[in-house]
Design a protein around this motif. Structure first.
Motif, PDB file in Angstrom:
ATOM      1  N   GLY A  58       0.805  -1.209   0.000  1.00  0.00           N
ATOM      2  CA  GLY A  58       0.000   0.000   0.000  1.00  0.00           C
ATOM      3  C   GLY A  58       0.841   1.262   0.000  1.00  0.00           C
ATOM      4  N   ALA A  59       0.228   2.365   0.487  1.00  0.00           N
ATOM      5  CA  ALA A  59       0.869   3.685   0.519  1.00  0.00           C
ATOM      6  C   ALA A  59       1.410   4.045  -0.857  1.00  0.00           C
ATOM      7  N   ALA A  60       0.530   4.025  -1.856  1.00  0.00           N
ATOM      8  CA  ALA A  60       0.950   4.186  -3.251  1.00  0.00           C
ATOM      9  C   ALA A  60       0.721   5.600  -3.774  1.00  0.00           C
ATOM     10  N   THR A  61       0.599   6.579  -2.893  1.00  0.00           N
ATOM     11  CA  THR A  61       0.418   7.968  -3.333  1.00  0.00           C
ATOM     12  C   THR A  61       1.639   8.438  -4.105  1.00  0.00           C
ATOM     13  N   PRO A  62       1.478   9.022  -5.301  1.00  0.00           N
ATOM     14  CA  PRO A  62       2.646   9.465  -6.072  1.00  0.00           C
ATOM     15  C   PRO A  62       3.323  10.658  -5.416  1.00  0.00           C
ATOM     16  N   VAL A  63       4.631  10.745  -5.607  1.00  0.00           N
ATOM     17  CA  VAL A  63       5.433  11.847  -5.076  1.00  0.00           C
ATOM     18  C   VAL A  63       6.073  12.561  -6.245  1.00  0.00           C
ATOM     19  N   GLN A  64       5.927  13.872  -6.284  1.00  0.00           N
ATOM     20  CA  GLN A  64       6.512  14.658  -7.363  1.00  0.00           C
ATOM     21  C   GLN A  64       7.897  15.134  -6.975  1.00  0.00           C
ATOM     22  N   LEU A  65       8.678  15.454  -7.994  1.00  0.00           N
ATOM     23  CA  LEU A  65       9.986  16.041  -7.767  1.00  0.00           C
ATOM     24  C   LEU A  65       9.816  17.376  -7.057  1.00  0.00           C
ATOM     25  N   GLY A  66      10.530  17.531  -5.939  1.00  0.00           N
ATOM     26  CA  GLY A  66      10.480  18.787  -5.204  1.00  0.00           C
ATOM     27  C   GLY A  66       9.579  18.734  -3.997  1.00  0.00           C
ATOM     28  N   GLY A  67       8.887  17.612  -3.759  1.00  0.00           N
ATOM     29  CA  GLY A  67       8.068  17.527  -2.562  1.00  0.00           C
ATOM     30  C   GLY A  67       6.931  16.561  -2.753  1.00  0.00           C
ATOM     31  N   ALA A  68       6.318  16.171  -1.634  1.00  0.00           N
ATOM     32  CA  ALA A  68       5.239  15.203  -1.681  1.00  0.00           C
ATOM     33  C   ALA A  68       3.983  15.826  -2.260  1.00  0.00           C
ATOM     34  N   PRO A  88      16.088  11.303  -9.868  1.00  0.00           N
ATOM     35  CA  PRO A  88      15.220  12.489  -9.746  1.00  0.00           C
ATOM     36  C   PRO A  88      15.997  13.666  -9.166  1.00  0.00           C
ATOM     37  N   VAL A  89      16.745  14.356 -10.000  1.00  0.00           N
ATOM     38  CA  VAL A  89      17.632  15.429  -9.546  1.00  0.00           C
ATOM     39  C   VAL A  89      16.897  16.758  -9.533  1.00  0.00           C
ATOM     40  N   ASN A  90      17.110  17.543  -8.480  1.00  0.00           N
ATOM     41  CA  ASN A  90      16.613  18.908  -8.419  1.00  0.00           C
ATOM     42  C   ASN A  90      17.722  19.819  -8.935  1.00  0.00           C
ATOM     43  N   TYR A  91      17.503  20.436 -10.093  1.00  0.00           N
ATOM     44  CA  TYR A  91      18.578  21.195 -10.727  1.00  0.00           C
ATOM     45  C   TYR A  91      18.892  22.495  -9.997  1.00  0.00           C
ATOM     46  N   ALA A  92      17.950  22.999  -9.202  1.00  0.00           N
ATOM     47  CA  ALA A  92      18.275  24.144  -8.344  1.00  0.00           C
ATOM     48  C   ALA A  92      19.319  23.744  -7.307  1.00  0.00           C
ATOM     49  N   GLY A  93      19.185  22.545  -6.760  1.00  0.00           N
ATOM     50  CA  GLY A  93      20.186  22.050  -5.812  1.00  0.00           C
ATOM     51  C   GLY A  93      21.537  21.868  -6.475  1.00  0.00           C
ATOM     52  N   LEU A  94      21.540  21.361  -7.714  1.00  0.00           N
ATOM     53  CA  LEU A  94      22.798  21.169  -8.431  1.00  0.00           C
ATOM     54  C   LEU A  94      23.469  22.513  -8.700  1.00  0.00           C
ATOM     55  N   ALA A  95      22.672  23.538  -9.061  1.00  0.00           N
ATOM     56  CA  ALA A  95      23.234  24.868  -9.303  1.00  0.00           C
ATOM     57  C   ALA A  95      23.798  25.472  -8.024  1.00  0.00           C
ATOM     58  N   MET A  97      18.573  15.696  -4.293  1.00  0.00           N
ATOM     59  CA  MET A  97      17.704  14.571  -4.631  1.00  0.00           C
ATOM     60  C   MET A  97      16.322  14.785  -4.040  1.00  0.00           C
ATOM     61  N   ASN A  98      15.331  14.191  -4.683  1.00  0.00           N
ATOM     62  CA  ASN A  98      13.963  14.254  -4.200  1.00  0.00           C
ATOM     63  C   ASN A  98      13.797  13.248  -3.077  1.00  0.00           C
ATOM     64  N   THR A  99      13.956  13.708  -1.837  1.00  0.00           N
ATOM     65  CA  THR A  99      13.917  12.784  -0.703  1.00  0.00           C
ATOM     66  C   THR A  99      12.512  12.244  -0.447  1.00  0.00           C
ATOM     67  N   GLY A 100      11.483  12.785  -1.126  1.00  0.00           N
ATOM     68  CA  GLY A 100      10.150  12.229  -0.983  1.00  0.00           C
ATOM     69  C   GLY A 100       9.989  10.889  -1.666  1.00  0.00           C
ATOM     70  N   VAL A 101      10.857  10.563  -2.613  1.00  0.00           N
ATOM     71  CA  VAL A 101      10.810   9.271  -3.282  1.00  0.00           C
ATOM     72  C   VAL A 101      11.550   8.258  -2.428  1.00  0.00           C
ATOM     73  N   PRO A 102      10.892   7.165  -1.995  1.00  0.00           N
ATOM     74  CA  PRO A 102      11.545   6.218  -1.086  1.00  0.00           C
ATOM     75  C   PRO A 102      12.864   5.701  -1.635  1.00  0.00           C
ATOM     76  N   GLY A 103      13.893   5.765  -0.817  1.00  0.00           N
ATOM     77  CA  GLY A 103      15.196   5.230  -1.188  1.00  0.00           C
ATOM     78  C   GLY A 103      16.028   6.134  -2.066  1.00  0.00           C
TER      79      GLY A 103
END
Length: 444
Positions: free
Chosen positions: A115-125, A298-305, A342-348
């Motif tokens: 279960g717990a299959a709610t999708p997570v977007q890049l940048g936050g839940a 799932p890289v956040n390009y603002a973080g990379l910059a 990284m998008n820490t909302g995505v498990p692992g």
């Protein structure tokens, strides 16, 4: 590459079925390496004559693109795929729930959950829409209006995920209403509850029981119906190949992060010490491998910059030491960028915070050392040139009359000196000025 697991044959009066069953194990986050492993292993299994594939699953979830790639491979597979959540204590959370729904047979070991299959977007839940107490109707996903606090993008992502898992549930004849609640409200079930609610087909203690209980069931493979004949078959484990194992290592977010840093600092060392070769070669390899891994994650390009800005400011501080303004700003930008990378909302899929903290502390210590050396150098006495000579003292090697000249020893060297007053041999004198090779001295 293949380990054979013995499966107990048969019921009385029945012979073991011919052929073999391939077992593929997805253990950990669902990512590019897992998707490539399943695709490669399933094709090899079909080519080897497998009559079915057991996909043993234990995952906290992962990337939507990799999950969809695995499910597409399962739906296109020419043999049935039996998804089995095992061993005891395992889970099929988030992306794992979709994969479980896609299998022709869905089974779980005791003491597992899904279960717990709610999708997570890049940048936050993605915010959870508010739902009523009654289950959603079959067509409600397309008719819902965005709840307060939702934006259009998150609403589209949510509806897309709901439609996807409902389509899988309808394809396999499973509980579509609970599937929607797993996405919409992050609902979860234990193995026994899932069996009772017709989310899975049954609970099995091990692979042998899984095959025994699946034997004789009719499933749909593509556009044809197949009756499973699985009792007594051998089970072959298909391990990941060398490329897949390498991909799994470099797509670990922490490893990719360290490769990126190693590449940047290796190239900086080569730039500061041209001709060293090794830092430049190793840094170039690490940077390219790290960038390849990042484009799969799932890289956040603002973080990379922000990380790039931080490294630039730290280099500027090292090349042109100031009072630490560049260094402190660079350290803050680097740490914030590392956390955002990284998008820490995505498990692992998050960089280990302990690694970031360790690198930040090491950088802060190096920055403090640079600032301390700068201030110490500003307070230090000169050691070369006229400025250094004017603070030196020495010893007269011979007496000197008032207004006369003599020889003295200073810094281990003999110098011709002039004094305005008479001084005896052996007197300690201090240099006050220099005119060419003649030093003007006075009593120390």
């Amino acid at each position: 590459m293949q380990a054979v697991l013995a499966v107990e044959p048969t019921v009385a009066g029945r012979t073991a079925a011919d052929g073999m069953v391939a077992q593929i194990t997805l253990d950990g986050p669902i990512g590019p390496a897992a998707a490539e492993y399943f695709d490669d292993a399933s094709k090899r299994a079909v080519a080897d004559g497998a009559v079915a594939i057991v996909l043993r699953l234990d995952t906290p979830g992962g990337l939507a693109d990799s999950m969809r790639q695995i499910i597409a491979g399962m739906l296109a597979c020419k043999v049935p795929v039996l998804v089995y959540v095992a061993p005891a204590g395992a889970r099929a959370a988030s992306a794992g729930t979709y994969i479980l729904y896609a299998g022709q047979i869905a089974a779980m070991a005791p003491a597992t959950h899904l279960g717990a299959a709610t999708p997570v977007q890049l940048g936050g839940a993605t915010p959870l829409p508010k739902t009523g107490n009654s289950p959603a109707s079959a067509g409600s996903a397309a008719k819902d209006e965005p709840a307060a606090g939702d934006d259009a993008e998150s609403h589209k992502v949510m509806n897309d995920a709901i439609a996807y898992i409902r389509s899988l549930a309808q394809l396999r004849g499973r509980n579509a209403q609970w599937a929607e609640q797993a996405v919409r409200g992050a609902a979860t079930l234990t193995a026994s509850e899932a069996a009772q609610q017709h989310v899975i087909d049954f609970v099995a203690a091990d692979v042998a029981e899984l095959l025994a209980r699946a034997d004789g069931r009719k499933v749909q493979v593509g556009d044809r119906d197949v009756t499973l004949q699985l009792k007594g078959v051998s089970v072959h484990e298909y391990a990941p190949g060398a490329r897949t194992r390498f991909l799994a290592i470099i797509t670990n977010p922490t490893i990719a992060y360290l490769l990126l840093l190693a590449g940047i600092f290796g190239l900086l060392l080569e730039a500061l010490h041209p001709g060293a070769m090794l830092p430049g070669i190793a840094g170039g390899i690490c940077l390219l491998v790290g960038l390849y891994a990042l484009q799969l994650l799932p890289v956040n390009y603002a973080g990379l910059a922000l990380m790039a800005l931080g490294v630039g400011l730290l280099v500027a501080e090292a090349a042109n030491p100031s009072v630490g303004a560049f260094g402190v700003g660079g350290l803050v930008a680097f740490v914030v960028g590392s956390v955002m990378l990284m998008n820490t909302g995505v498990p692992g899929y998050g960089v280990n915070l302990g690694v970031i903290a360790g690198i930040a502390m090491g950088t802060a210590a190096l920055l403090a050392l640079i600032v301390w050396l700068v201030f110490r150098s500003r307070r230090a006495h000169p050691v070369t040139g006229d400025s250094a000579m004017l603070v030196d003292t020495g010893e007269l090697l011979e007496p000197v009359e008032a207004g006369g000249e003599a020889w003295m020893l200073v810094r281990g060297e003999r110098w011709r000196v002039h004094s305005d007053i008479a001084l005896p041999a052996g007197a300690r004198v201090r240099v006050v000025s220099r005119q060419g090779l003649l030093l003007q001295v006075e009593p120390a």
